[in-house]
Write an enzyme that holds these catalytic residues in place. Structure first.
Site, PDB file in Angstrom:
ATOM      1  N   CYS A  21       0.844  -1.182   0.000  1.00  0.00           N
ATOM      2  CA  CYS A  21       0.000   0.000   0.000  1.00  0.00           C
ATOM      3  C   CYS A  21       0.885   1.239   0.000  1.00  0.00           C
ATOM      4  CB  CYS A  21      -0.905   0.010   1.233  1.00  0.00           C
ATOM      5  SG  CYS A  21      -0.007   0.246   2.773  1.00  0.00           S
ATOM      6  N   CYS A  24       3.040   1.935   3.109  1.00  0.00           N
ATOM      7  CA  CYS A  24       4.176   1.032   3.267  1.00  0.00           C
ATOM      8  C   CYS A  24       5.290   1.417   2.321  1.00  0.00           C
ATOM      9  CB  CYS A  24       3.737  -0.416   3.025  1.00  0.00           C
ATOM     10  SG  CYS A  24       2.875  -1.097   4.442  1.00  0.00           S
ATOM     11  N   CYS A  93      -2.811  -4.840   1.563  1.00  0.00           N
ATOM     12  CA  CYS A  93      -1.359  -4.655   1.437  1.00  0.00           C
ATOM     13  C   CYS A  93      -0.670  -5.921   1.932  1.00  0.00           C
ATOM     14  CB  CYS A  93      -0.931  -3.455   2.270  1.00  0.00           C
ATOM     15  SG  CYS A  93       0.843  -3.319   2.473  1.00  0.00           S
ATOM     16  N   CYS A  96       1.454  -4.780   5.417  1.00  0.00           N
ATOM     17  CA  CYS A  96       0.791  -4.366   6.656  1.00  0.00           C
ATOM     18  C   CYS A  96      -0.582  -4.990   6.822  1.00  0.00           C
ATOM     19  CB  CYS A  96       0.688  -2.842   6.732  1.00  0.00           C
ATOM     20  SG  CYS A  96      -0.458  -2.130   5.555  1.00  0.00           S
ATOM     21  N   ASP A 313       2.855  -6.237  64.537  1.00  0.00           N
ATOM     22  CA  ASP A 313       2.126  -7.499  64.660  1.00  0.00           C
ATOM     23  C   ASP A 313       0.618  -7.240  64.710  1.00  0.00           C
ATOM     24  OD1 ASP A 313       4.510  -9.127  66.899  1.00  0.00           O
ATOM     25  OD2 ASP A 313       4.462  -8.886  64.719  1.00  0.00           O
TER      26      ASP A 313
END
Lengths: 544, 181
Positions: A21, A24, A93, A96, A313
């Site tokens: 794409c 990318c 794509c 991706c 305690d």
């Protein structure tokens, strides 16, 4: 200014024909201009590109930028396919898997914003994290090898590390949209500790159900170290996916808020932390639960971590100024509180139970939790014990105890804690004592001792394993019936911002206002400052 | 001290042993008449080995000449060293492992046995210096040893031993001691 250069053209062509794409492609060309990744405006045609059957284009505006760069190469490309790559390749794509396509739209940003709004957080800053399926890094590596292989002679002055990471590109594409929808400020980098105070981090999980990709590795690092010939089992360029990534979950997490104060314990049957054996609760409630409940409901947080400067305690009361504690409230939905509101919460805690009381409740920084434990060894503790004597005594018999100063004890690990502590001999000092007669078999013994002294064992001797002990001093059997502790004075302390250990520019000095009371403590409303604890550089082991 | 819950001081309350420990007894250890041992088991599973009040050492005004933790050429209980929270390195004892040998001034000799399985944590070295501790306070300052049973076996310590009631029943059935001439 064109981000793409002449030498990028073959790369771009290669990537587009493989099915990448637009975003990318920008990533592989190491384009760092963030605005290019963002969609320029509302682009409804983006929705249309999802269906593979349509003759669809890349988002037109994005394509125009690419086209400018490709203009020169179109003519020379010859194939003329750069304008309209085959339609199916556009919709998914190969690198991706749709993450940088469909999921960068305004609609998805709105979805994320809705998810955050339903949780009803109060925040100012946002940090977006994405978790992606591991196969995306396999695909990216494969694509890179593909490009590198074909372009061996010409190009790669770049190394794989120069490629813009998928997550970064995604954040650049989407962060602005989400921030606008939510009205918050986006945090670009990992925030420093000061800003950790108040941001919401959104974790966006993706899964992929692609069946044509098998995972070679689970670890991203292994992929990057894998030599090209080792990658032979996976096609380069990566194969066309049959389905895209789907967004699995959107998770929101607010940074923790730290609350600190001092507590008093008035009950002789209350443990500090929940006492559970084999899943069964031995005692109803505990100090930390009593303090945490009103805090959790005001801060709207589901979990907490309790930390205090020492502990007592179950059967020992805590009197005097109270023991300092800090509480980390996990994932609070609300974090801003005024002093009045904090006081109100403090009142709620104090009226909710007569077993404990809290004072100086306030919001503090994360460093507090560490400071809690420091300096424990340096403190002095004041105790009051009710002692029983086997033989009858008179007032004069115990006067001599007042004159004993700086008595050093050798205490073997008491039998009652020996099952969970190492066997050792500890030297501890009793600074002073004061005895008050009550009746022939009882007297009150006030002691000022070094921190870490086992008082009960000093009184009854613990099978003679604590020497000297009160039985030896009085020459008769003695036993302890009740014990109260007052956490002693700790001096002024410094709140250091930033990392302890590094020299910092600003140190805020905090001084306690208020008076020194012995005996019953009044409920002080300390406006400006807060509490003390000794600030020592070395962290020492904590003794009960 | 302002207590919200007033404590009742009219009668002496339970002692340290009564508050925290369970008493287990072994009578006539190794077949020796009246050589009774008492194990005090703490609620946290630790055990303290002591002489029962009926043990011959504590009778007839005996005094102790010598206490020896060296039970063989290769083994002395004084060499016992434990390290760390998990008490590594302690000598492991079985029920009939000897812990020490006591010789009295009238030349009578007695061996004290472990009576339980577990790791030896410490032996009482104070009684080597001050033997009267063992005679005057056998259940507290004059204890013999501290033994830690295995976690899985901690509830089984009392299985082969007698509870206090059972022990008292055994003692009451014994023939009255011969009067010393």
């Amino acid at each position: 200014m064109l981000p793409l250069k002449e030498k990028d053209k073959p790369v771009v062509q290669k990537l587009l024909s493989s099915g990448c794409c637009a975003r990318c492609v920008l990533r592989f060309c190491c384009v760092l201009v963030q605005s290019l990744y963002r969609q320029p405006g509302e682009d409804e045609s983006e929705e249309g590109t999802r269906t593979a059957t349509e003759q669809s284009d890349d988002p037109p505006k994005k394509r125009m930028k690419l086209d400018d760069g490709l203009k020169g190469s179109e003519a020379s490309a010859g194939s003329g396919d750069a304008e309209a790559p085959p339609a199916p390749a556009l919709s998914h794509c190969v690198v991706c898997l749709g993450v940088l396509q469909e999921y960068c739209s305004r609609d998805h940003a709105r979805k994320v914003a809705e998810a955050v709004k339903t949780e009803d957080y109060h925040f100012e800053t946002i940090l977006l994290s994405v978790s992606l399926p591991a196969q995306l890094c396999v695909r990216e590596h494969s694509c890179w090898l593909h490009v590198k292989k074909e372009m061996r002679e010409k190009v790669m002055t770049r190394v794989k590390d120069d490629i813009v990471p998928l997550k970064e590109a995604f954040k650049w594409s989407v962060q602005g949209l989400i921030a606008t929808e939510l009205g918050g400020v986006y945090l670009g980098d990992e925030p420093c500790s000061l800003q950790l105070f108040d941001f919401v981090s959104i974790l966006w999980h993706y899964v992929c159900s692609c069946s044509d990709v098998f995972l070679l590795v689970h670890n991203v690092e292994i992929v990057s170290y894998c030599p090209p010939h080792g990658f032979r089992h996976y096609p380069t360029p990566p194969g066309r996916p049959t389905s895209i990534c789907t967004s699995q979950a959107i998770q929101c997490l607010h940074t923790s808020i730290y609350v600190a104060g001092r507590y008093n314990k008035y009950s002789r049957s209350l443990s500090q932390t929940p006492w559970i054996i084999d899943g069964r609760r031995m005692m109803e409630s505990s100090v930390e639960e009593l303090i945490a409940e009103p805090l959790a409901s005001s801060f709207r947080s589901k979990g907490f971590n309790f930390s205090s400067s020492g502990r007592e305690d179950v059967d020992v009361r805590t009197l005097g100024k109270g023991r300092p504690f800090a509480m980390e409230m996990l994932n609070p939905h609300r974090y801003r509180f005024t002093k009045m509101e904090m006081k109100k919460i403090q009142e709620t805690i104090n009226t909710s139970s007569d077993k404990i009381a809290v004072r100086d409740l306030q919001i503090v920084t994360r460093e507090c939790m560490g400071h809690m434990k420091e300096g424990e060894e340096e403190k002095t503790k004041s105790y009051t014990a009710l002692v029983w004597t086997q033989k009858p005594i008179e007032k004069d018999d115990i006067i001599f105890l007042d004159d004993i100063k700086e008595l050093t004890l050798d205490q073997k690990t008491p039998l009652r804690v020996l099952h969970r502590r190492a066997l050792a001999v500890r030297q501890r000092v009793i600074h002073s004592m004061n005895a008050s007669f009550r009746d022939p078999h009882h007297f009150y013994l006030r002691l000022k001792t070094q921190a870490g002294t086992y008082i009960k064992e000093f009184v009854h001797g613990d099978f003679g394993r604590t020497k000297p002990n009160l039985c030896q001093l009085l020459k008769m059997d003695t036993d302890i019936l009740e014990l109260d502790v007052e956490v002693g004075n700790c001096g002024t302390s410094y709140f250091q911002k930033g990392n302890p250990g590094k020299s910092t520019g600003s140190m805020t000095r905090i001084v306690q206002l208020g008076l020194d009371f012995s005996g019953d403590f009044p409920r002080l409303d300390v406006e400006n400052v807060i509490f003390f604890f000794s600030f020592q550089k070395t962290r020492l082991k904590q003794y009960t | 001290m302002d207590c919200k819950e007033e404590i009742d001081l009219s009668a002496p309350g339970p002692s340290v042993i009564e508050r925290y420990f369970t008493r287990w007894y072994k009578a006539d250890v190794k077949g020796q008449a009246c050589e009774d041992h008492c194990i005090l088991q703490h609620s946290n599973r630790l055990c303290v080995l002591t002489l029962a009040e009926t043990h011959p050492i504590l009778q007839d005004g005996r005094t102790i000449k010598n206490i020896n933790y060296k039970i063989s050429n290769g083994c002395s209980r004084l060499n016992n060293k434990v390290a760390g929270k998990s008490k590594r390195g302690g000598q492991f004892l079985t029920e009939f492992a000897p812990v020490c040998r006591i010789t009295c001034t009238d030349e009578t000799e007695y061996t004290i046995y472990s009576c339980m399985r577990g790791r030896l944590l410490e032996v009482n070295e104070d009684i080597l210096i001050n033997t009267s501790l063992l005679l005057k306070k056998p259940s507290t300052d004059g204890y013999i040893a501290v033994i830690l049973p295995k976690f899985e076996e901690s509830k089984l310590v009392g299985e082969n031993l007698l509870s206090r009631e059972d022990f008292e029943a055994v003692v009451s059935k014994r023939a009255p001691p011969r009067v010393k001439s």
